[in-house]
Design an enzyme around this catalytic site. Structure first.
Site, PDB file in Angstrom:
ATOM      1  N   ASN A  14     -53.764 -12.488 -74.630  1.00 40.60           N
ATOM      2  CA  ASN A  14     -52.367 -12.050 -74.593  1.00 40.60           C
ATOM      3  C   ASN A  14     -52.345 -10.703 -75.320  1.00 40.60           C
ATOM      4  OD1 ASN A  14     -49.238 -13.560 -75.814  1.00 40.60           O
ATOM      5  ND2 ASN A  14     -49.565 -12.140 -74.148  1.00 40.60           N
ATOM      6  N   ASN A  66     -41.196  -6.616 -74.232  1.00 36.95           N
ATOM      7  CA  ASN A  66     -42.022  -7.136 -73.147  1.00 36.95           C
ATOM      8  C   ASN A  66     -42.356  -6.047 -72.129  1.00 36.95           C
ATOM      9  OD1 ASN A  66     -42.130  -9.888 -74.005  1.00 36.95           O
ATOM     10  ND2 ASN A  66     -40.031 -10.164 -73.273  1.00 36.95           N
ATOM     11  N   CYS A  75     -43.078 -13.807 -81.036  1.00 35.02           N
ATOM     12  CA  CYS A  75     -44.307 -13.883 -80.243  1.00 35.02           C
ATOM     13  C   CYS A  75     -45.428 -14.378 -81.145  1.00 35.02           C
ATOM     14  CB  CYS A  75     -44.648 -12.520 -79.653  1.00 35.02           C
ATOM     15  SG  CYS A  75     -46.215 -12.488 -78.756  1.00 35.02           S
ATOM     16  N   GLY A  76     -45.955 -15.557 -80.871  1.00 31.66           N
ATOM     17  CA  GLY A  76     -46.975 -16.158 -81.726  1.00 31.66           C
ATOM     18  C   GLY A  76     -48.281 -15.395 -81.729  1.00 31.66           C
ATOM     19  N   ASN A  77     -48.767 -15.011 -80.550  1.00 35.23           N
ATOM     20  CA  ASN A  77     -50.006 -14.236 -80.493  1.00 35.23           C
ATOM     21  C   ASN A  77     -49.793 -12.846 -81.081  1.00 35.23           C
ATOM     22  OD1 ASN A  77     -51.742 -16.160 -79.199  1.00 35.23           O
ATOM     23  ND2 ASN A  77     -50.607 -15.803 -77.314  1.00 35.23           N
ATOM     24  N   ASN A 165     -37.516 -18.679 -79.674  1.00 38.79           N
ATOM     25  CA  ASN A 165     -37.315 -18.252 -78.286  1.00 38.79           C
ATOM     26  C   ASN A 165     -37.379 -19.502 -77.408  1.00 38.79           C
ATOM     27  OD1 ASN A 165     -40.046 -18.738 -78.647  1.00 38.79           O
ATOM     28  ND2 ASN A 165     -40.745 -16.902 -77.610  1.00 38.79           N
ATOM     29  N   HIS A 167     -38.144 -22.385 -74.572  1.00 38.15           N
ATOM     30  CA  HIS A 167     -39.294 -22.899 -73.830  1.00 38.15           C
ATOM     31  C   HIS A 167     -38.885 -24.107 -72.998  1.00 38.15           C
ATOM     32  CE1 HIS A 167     -42.333 -20.405 -75.835  1.00 38.15           C
ATOM     33  NE2 HIS A 167     -41.520 -20.496 -76.873  1.00 38.15           N
ATOM     34  N   GLU A 216     -44.518 -16.540 -68.841  1.00 36.04           N
ATOM     35  CA  GLU A 216     -43.748 -15.978 -69.948  1.00 36.04           C
ATOM     36  C   GLU A 216     -42.532 -15.209 -69.448  1.00 36.04           C
ATOM     37  OE1 GLU A 216     -45.055 -14.485 -73.643  1.00 36.04           O
ATOM     38  OE2 GLU A 216     -47.170 -14.791 -73.139  1.00 36.04           O
ATOM     39  N   ARG A 217     -41.425 -15.474 -70.090  1.00 37.95           N
ATOM     40  CA  ARG A 217     -40.192 -14.735 -69.829  1.00 37.95           C
ATOM     41  C   ARG A 217     -40.437 -13.250 -70.070  1.00 37.95           C
ATOM     42  NH1 ARG A 217     -35.260 -15.253 -74.078  1.00 37.95           N
ATOM     43  NH2 ARG A 217     -37.053 -14.662 -75.342  1.00 37.95           N
ATOM     44  N   CYS A 225     -49.926 -18.042 -75.081  1.00 36.88           N
ATOM     45  CA  CYS A 225     -48.602 -17.881 -75.693  1.00 36.88           C
ATOM     46  C   CYS A 225     -48.551 -18.768 -76.925  1.00 36.88           C
ATOM     47  CB  CYS A 225     -47.504 -18.265 -74.707  1.00 36.88           C
ATOM     48  SG  CYS A 225     -45.831 -18.191 -75.409  1.00 36.88           S
ATOM     49  N   GLY A 226     -48.420 -18.139 -78.093  1.00 37.93           N
ATOM     50  CA  GLY A 226     -48.427 -18.893 -79.343  1.00 37.93           C
ATOM     51  C   GLY A 226     -47.194 -19.748 -79.540  1.00 37.93           C
ATOM     52  N   THR A 227     -46.010 -19.168 -79.320  1.00 35.69           N
ATOM     53  CA  THR A 227     -44.794 -19.977 -79.448  1.00 35.69           C
ATOM     54  C   THR A 227     -44.785 -21.097 -78.410  1.00 35.69           C
ATOM     55  OG1 THR A 227     -43.577 -18.423 -78.044  1.00 35.69           O
ATOM     56  CG2 THR A 227     -43.391 -18.117 -80.433  1.00 35.69           C
ATOM     57  N   GLY A 228     -45.331 -20.802 -77.224  1.00 35.49           N
ATOM     58  CA  GLY A 228     -45.407 -21.819 -76.171  1.00 35.49           C
ATOM     59  C   GLY A 228     -46.298 -22.977 -76.567  1.00 35.49           C
TER      60      GLY A 228
END
Length: 281
Positions: A14, A66, A75-77, A165, A167, A216-217, A225-228
């Site tokens: 990512n 984005n 964004c986690g990553n 965010n 999911h 990803e949105r 995706c970290g948050t994902g």
């Protein structure tokens, strides 16, 4: 000719264009700039542009634009990349770094090996938000867990979680065969998600291990995706499919996720510097 100095980084594939706005000045239309910079053929190429700014509330501030020009809350990553960068480039002197985001203040820990080299980044991603109005998602009940959603006349069972965010988690028998590029964009813009949503397609291997693909949105399908990944484990626990601590296998590699007893979700994974460069504005 105006120049923008940048660092290209990725977390499990990512990838991001990192810009230090403590030193750089950019034009006002950041959305247009991000679309140009992130273009895979005409620009540097990335899933997003991350801006590092001073903060009055934390060690640094992070903004995520984005590749389509929209701004993400978290964004986690990306935050792992930011933590590694500000530590290694000595913008912050401690391995414990607080980061201001649109989703709140996040705590990160730079994990060092015996030689003081960065081995990985652990992030306190905060508490998951499960109330439908907090995701946001227009579904009934106190939590949107395993609820049916009408998608072009077909019922899709979804679990909605916010990690700052939105999911939409869908459990599938085979992640490799999941309709990520067809169903993903439909769900991203589904009327049930007024702020749009990220969409995760999740295969359960065992209670401590899952496979995941992500639409990803604002960025289409990405490598990770970290948050994902955090949302997936929260959804897995709520659906009695996973443990509170599990490994998430993504296209770009693995993340360790732990939904701790204090209700905070912790994510641990790598961040990599690819190259530095100058972009002609």
């Amino acid at each position: 000719m105006n120049l923008m100095n940048f660092i290209k980084m990725h977390g499990l594939g990512n990838d991001f264009v990192m810009v230090n706005l403590m030193q750089e000045e950019l034009p006002g239309d950041l959305a247009a700039l991000a679309r140009k910079v992130c273009h895979r053929h005409y620009g540097i190429g990335a899933d997003g542009m991350i801006l590092i700014l001073p903060s009055e509330q934390a060690d640094v501030k992070m903004r995520i634009i984005n590749s389509d020009g929209s701004e993400a809350e978290m964004c986690g990553n990306g935050i792992r990349c930011l933590a590694k960068l500000v530590y290694e480039y000595k913008l912050v002197q401690t391995p414990f770094i607080t980061v201001e985001t649109l989703a709140g203040i996040m705590g990160t820990e730079v994990i060092l090996d015996a030689g003081d080299q960065v081995q990985g980044i652990k992030v306190d991603m905060g508490e998951p938000r499960l109330l439908p109005e907090s995701v946001p998602v227009l579904l009934p009940g106190k939590q949107a867990v395993a609820q049916g959603l009408n998608v072009d006349g077909n019922r899709v069972e979804v679990t909605a979680v916010s990690m700052g965010n939105p999911h939409c988690v869908i459990f599938v028998p085979d992640a490799a065969a999941a309709p990520v590029t067809t169903l993903g964009p439909i769900l991203e813009k589904h009327p049930a998600f007024p702020a749009k949503t990220n969409v995760e397609f999740v295969e359960i291997i065992n209670p401590g291990e899952v496979k995941m693909r992500i639409w990803e949105r604002g960025a289409q399908e990405t490598m990770a995706c970290g948050t994902g990944a955090c949302a997936v484990i929260v959804a897995g626990v709520l659906n009695n499919k996973t443990q509170r601590e599990a490994v998430v296998h993504l296209k770009g590699g693995d993340l360790k996720i732990h939904w701790a007893d204090n209700n905070h979700v912790f994510m641990t994974g790598p961040a990599v510097v690819v190259f530095e460069g100058r972009y002609f504005l």
